[in-house]
Design a protein around this motif. Sequence first.
Motif, PDB file in Angstrom:
ATOM      1  N   VAL A  11       0.831  -1.198   0.000  1.00  0.00           N
ATOM      2  CA  VAL A  11       0.000   0.000   0.000  1.00  0.00           C
ATOM      3  C   VAL A  11       0.867   1.249   0.000  1.00  0.00           C
ATOM      4  N   TYR A  12       0.360   2.263  -0.688  1.00  0.00           N
ATOM      5  CA  TYR A  12       1.026   3.563  -0.701  1.00  0.00           C
ATOM      6  C   TYR A  12      -0.036   4.625  -0.882  1.00  0.00           C
ATOM      7  N   ALA A  13       0.084   5.709  -0.143  1.00  0.00           N
ATOM      8  CA  ALA A  13      -0.853   6.824  -0.263  1.00  0.00           C
ATOM      9  C   ALA A  13      -0.064   8.086  -0.582  1.00  0.00           C
ATOM     10  N   ALA A  14      -0.280   8.586  -1.773  1.00  0.00           N
ATOM     11  CA  ALA A  14       0.292   9.876  -2.150  1.00  0.00           C
ATOM     12  C   ALA A  14      -0.680  10.947  -1.666  1.00  0.00           C
ATOM     13  N   ARG A  17      -3.809  10.445  -4.203  1.00  0.00           N
ATOM     14  CA  ARG A  17      -4.425   9.132  -4.435  1.00  0.00           C
ATOM     15  C   ARG A  17      -3.670   8.052  -3.684  1.00  0.00           C
ATOM     16  N   GLN A  18      -4.322   6.918  -3.545  1.00  0.00           N
ATOM     17  CA  GLN A  18      -3.679   5.789  -2.882  1.00  0.00           C
ATOM     18  C   GLN A  18      -3.921   4.520  -3.679  1.00  0.00           C
ATOM     19  N   GLU A  76       3.617  -1.292   3.982  1.00  0.00           N
ATOM     20  CA  GLU A  76       3.245   0.107   3.825  1.00  0.00           C
ATOM     21  C   GLU A  76       4.482   0.920   3.458  1.00  0.00           C
ATOM     22  N   ARG A  79       5.741   8.081   3.280  1.00  0.00           N
ATOM     23  CA  ARG A  79       6.201   9.335   2.682  1.00  0.00           C
ATOM     24  C   ARG A  79       6.940  10.141   3.738  1.00  0.00           C
TER      25      ARG A  79
END
Length: 104
Positions: A11-14, A17-18, A76, A79
């Motif tokens: 998972v990654y959340a910018a 968006r994710q 995960e 950032r």
Amino acid sequence: MVEVMIEVEVVYAAVDRQVLLTVAVPAGTTVRAALLRSAVAEEFPELDLASCPVGIFGKVIADPERRPVEVGDRIEIYRPLLADPKEVRRLRAAKAAEAKARSQ
């Protein structure tokens, strides 16, 4: 000999968006190798998957090059912080103290 595959999530959340990806990797694959096998680099080309900080279920992994993934792990990608939380709290407290002093 048949290679045993396990599934993990990446998972990654910018900011805007994710993404949550399910990845099948061979048993014994390291966290970093699982990241590199995922398609997250295609979704977010600005990520440096070879050195970005990562964790599993909210706990930072100190050595992702050595830690093997387990069935069902959620890797995960973190950032960098835009602001130091301690500094933000200090500034907020100073602003509140100033407003209180003006109102007296």
